[in-house]
Scaffold this active site. Structure first.
Site, mmCIF file in Angstrom:
data_model
loop_
_atom_site.group_PDB
_atom_site.id
_atom_site.type_symbol
_atom_site.label_atom_id
_atom_site.label_comp_id
_atom_site.label_asym_id
_atom_site.label_seq_id
_atom_site.Cartn_x
_atom_site.Cartn_y
_atom_site.Cartn_z
ATOM 1 N N CYS A 74 -18.277 15.688 18.610
ATOM 2 C CA CYS A 74 -16.863 15.639 18.982
ATOM 3 C C CYS A 74 -16.074 14.943 17.875
ATOM 4 O O CYS A 74 -16.616 14.117 17.140
ATOM 5 C CB CYS A 74 -16.746 14.853 20.294
ATOM 6 S SG CYS A 74 -15.073 14.512 20.874
ATOM 7 N N GLY A 75 -14.807 15.241 17.778
ATOM 8 C CA GLY A 75 -13.956 14.545 16.816
ATOM 9 C C GLY A 75 -13.888 13.047 17.083
ATOM 10 O O GLY A 75 -13.598 12.262 16.179
#
Length: 160
Positions: free
Chosen positions: A36-37
């Site tokens: 995930c970012g």
């Protein structure tokens, strides 16, 4: 369920853990993902855990694959990833769902105790954080965009 301490969850090795084991500690519960970012937040979470130690504070990480399939690995892959890439040594748990009909009862409780923006219950994304005081009361919910270091003052005031 009337308290966070009424719940049991399986740790990342599959062993049942009663949350009553964390009585008298400030708890930060986070739904996590490895791709995930926001995944670099593991570094900030670990820094908080290192700063406050495990005597009065604990972070509980709950991997979740509900948002963009960003946690597709097995429990052993997740554990290895977190340890090797971010030095994570706070407790991690089995992959769970946080929304929908398969949502873990712990998350149903957290969402009812600390609603999101405009009173919404659903978790919007990975790395949503719930802060619980040392008596087990859910105090606040923080969005994915809230960096762990932004919680430092609140955690410190609860521990002091």
């Amino acid at each position: 369920m009337t308290s966070i301490y009424d719940f049991s969850v399986n740790n990342i090795q599959g062993k049942s853990v009663s949350l009553s084991e964390y009585k008298d500690k400030v708890i930060l519960i986070v739904n996590t993902a490895s791709a995930c970012g926001f995944t670099p937040q593991y570094k900030g979470l670990q820094a908080l855990y290192d700063k406050y130690g495990s005597e009065k504070f604990v972070i509980l990480g709950f991997p979740c694959n509900q948002f963009g399939s960003q946690e597709s690995g097995s429990e052993s892959e997740i554990s290895s990833f977190c340890e090797l890439n971010y030095g994570v040594n706070f407790p991690l748990f089995e992959k769970i769902e946080v929304n929908g009909p398969g949502a873990h009862p712990l998350y149903e409780y957290l969402k009812s105790e600390a609603k999101g923006i405009l009173g919404s219950k659903g978790i919007k994304w990975n790395f949503t954080k719930f802060l619980i005081d040392s008596q087990g009361k859910v105090l606040a919910r923080f969005a994915s965009t809230t960096k762990p270091e932004a919680l430092d003052k609140e955690i410190n005031s609860l521990i002091s």
